[in-house]
Design an enzyme around this catalytic site. Structure first.
Site, short mmCIF file in Angstrom:
data_model
loop_
_atom_site.label_atom_id
_atom_site.label_comp_id
_atom_site.label_asym_id
_atom_site.label_seq_id
_atom_site.Cartn_x
_atom_site.Cartn_y
_atom_site.Cartn_z
N ASP A 47 40.43 36.23 41.88
CA ASP A 47 39.25 36.42 42.10
C ASP A 47 38.34 35.10 42.65
OD1 ASP A 47 39.67 38.90 40.79
OD2 ASP A 47 39.03 38.07 38.90
N GLU A 218 34.76 47.55 43.09
CA GLU A 218 34.45 46.34 42.28
C GLU A 218 34.42 45.22 43.25
OE1 GLU A 218 37.56 45.95 39.50
OE2 GLU A 218 38.92 45.19 40.90
N HIS A 284 39.47 41.14 46.38
CA HIS A 284 38.40 40.36 45.58
C HIS A 284 38.28 38.76 46.25
CE1 HIS A 284 36.01 40.06 41.67
NE2 HIS A 284 35.60 38.94 42.24
N ARG A 314 48.33 36.38 41.42
CA ARG A 314 47.67 36.68 42.43
C ARG A 314 47.29 35.08 43.01
NH1 ARG A 314 43.04 40.04 39.63
NH2 ARG A 314 44.11 39.02 37.84
#
Length: 496
Positions: A47, A218, A284, A314
């Site tokens: 993120d 999202e 994201h 990630r």
């Protein structure tokens, strides 16, 4: 021409008697220009979020237990960025755990970090914000301002801010206690911590590519095109699946952000998995511009291997993108891991001096048994090290040093240091320079980060000319008293 160049270099070297005295031009073409980088730029970074201010990039990402900011003037070297623990939540609150997707925003001269958190139960995830009045977000005190939510008080994550026609809005992803589907909502704000009025849903998972793992929309991110139209790039599907990807919403010209019919969704994803590139589940994201403002860039996270998993984290990646004639972004495909990419335009580039003719002048000790010798420090090989003696008669901080002869006087803007793998990394390194290998000018102590496999750059306050330099490790990152380094070199900045 070769003879003439050598003669000029010799004359210049003879005329230069003092360190740092730039009296004449010296041929210094034996350099390597660092004009590229490779992805991932950070081995972690779920993120990711970037914002810019006064030539600095401020980065943050999901760390779970706290909010951490990173500052750098070269986003392509994010792994070397200075970090700062901005805010750690108190224990035993509704927002003590699972801090997700932080975003740093400057609003009305103050800094705000928006994040979602819970008390240990995902069903209780809500959005929160902290405030800092300092001009520099890496300094000052972060004050908790409270929960940012609408009257429904439903599960909410991934809050971001839109400024449009003198009105501030919040966009976020929400649902029923975190159960699918997850939708994207928008609501007006009266100040940076207060939502007013009712929320409006502007996107829900409708296409097959938004439903892998679970039907999810999202991570909404605001993007303005060259015509200043409002776009929202969001993530579709479950973040844990390889098919996690980016979709696009667009607000029609002169449209009302609170009117769902004024938003349109692109039928296909705009950025998707590429197995060939080693980019699984790219999503994201955030956006930023190159230092000179001429290029648009996307930052996003992806996994390097398929099938998700806790050991397949990630990592953060960046690449530039262009605009299509219809005003939508063309992100292309994820850049391949290890592929050389041109650095963002306007980054001050370094030229690394080639070390082929360099020599080790002296050293306190070396680890002979394991062939970790002093000359390994300048062999252009990150996998070979110089380590001070520890098998027999070990040496301790700060009783070790090594000196290097660069072959001739060079104009130097800084040093290039690479840590070894594993333990025995250096934390504080003292550097001195000389023109005669006799009288030494100390340049001070420099901090090295506890990272490996990457060059670290120790910039000098001003360009300095010298031939010899001496490195003295002062302290280490662990309790091993015999430090080691993989490589040492020098650089100059490329002329504009």
């Amino acid at each position: 021409m070769i003879k003439l160049g050598c003669l000029l270099a010799l004359l210049s070297a003879v005329s230069c008697e003092k360190i740092g005295e730039l009296t004449s031009a010296i041929p210094q073409d034996n350099v390597i220009l660092e004009d590229s980088f490779v992805n991932p730029i950070l081995p972690r970074g779920a993120d990711p979020w970037v914002t810019q201010k006064n030539g600095k990039y401020y980065f943050t990402y999901t760390q779970g237990s706290k909010l951490v900011l990173y500052e750098t003037d070269r986003i392509s070297e994010l792994a070397l960025a200075k970090s700062h623990d901005a805010w750690i939540p108190p224990a035993g609150t509704a927002y003590s755990k699972n801090l997700w997707a932080p975003e740093l925003h400057e609003i009305n001269g103050k800094w705000y970090i928006y994040f979602s958190a819970d008390n240990g139960s995902n069903a209780n995830h809500r959005m929160y914000v902290v405030e800092n009045e300092s001009p520099n977000p890496m300094e000052g005190e972060w004050v908790f301002k409270g929960k940012v939510g609408d009257t429904t008080n439903q599960w909410a994550i991934d809050g971001t801010i839109l400024h449009h026609n003198n009105q501030m809005y919040m966009l976020w992803s929400g649902g029923n206690a975190g159960a699918p589907p997850q939708d994207i909502y928008i609501a007006k704000m009266s100040d940076p911590w207060t939502i007013v009025g009712q929320k409006v849903r502007i996107a829900t998972p409708t296409y097959a590519w938004e439903k892998f793992g679970n039907p999810i929309n999202e991570g909404p991110q605001i993007l303005h095109n060259p015509a200043n139209d409002v776009l929202v790039v969001y993530s579709g599907s479950g973040y844990w699946v390889d098919n996690y990807c980016l979709g696009l919403l667009r607000l029609k010209t002169n449209g009302d952000p609170m009117n769902p019919v004024d938003w349109t969704k692109k039928a296909e994803p705009v950025f998707s998995m590429s197995a060939e590139s080693g980019a699984y589940g790219p999503g994201h994201n955030g956006f930023f511009q190159s230092p000179d403002g001429t290029e648009d860039w996307i930052i996003y996270h992806a996994r390097s291997l398929p099938n998700g998993g806790s050991n397949n984290g990630r990592n953060a990646r960046i690449q530039s993108f262009q605009w299509l004639a219809d005003g939508t972004p063309n992100f292309g495909v994820p850049a391949k891991i290890g592929q050389a990419l041109t650095r963002p335009a306007g980054e001050l580039l370094r030229e690394l001096y080639v070390k082929d003719d360099w020599a080790v002048l002296g050293f306190s000790s070396e680890e002979i048994v394991n062939n970790r010798l002093a000359n390994r420090l300048i062999d252009n090989n990150l996998s070979s090290y110089w380590i001070t003696r520890y098998s027999t008669n070990p040496t301790n901080y700060p009783d070790h040093w090594i000196s290097i002869d660069m072959g001739r006087d060079l104009d130097v803007d800084g040093f290039v240091i690479a840590q070894k793998n594993g333990d025995r990394k250096v934390k504080t390194l003292s550097i001195a320079v000389s023109n005669d290998n006799n009288s030494w000018q100390p340049l001070g102590d420099f901090e090295l980060q506890n990272i490996e496999g990457r060059n670290q750059y120790l910039a000098l306050p001003s360009k300095t000319r010298f031939r010899y330099f001496k490195l003295t490790p002062r302290t280490g990152h662990d309790n091993q008293q015999q430090p080691g380094l993989a490589e040492a070199g020098t650089f100059r900045y490329q002329n504009p």
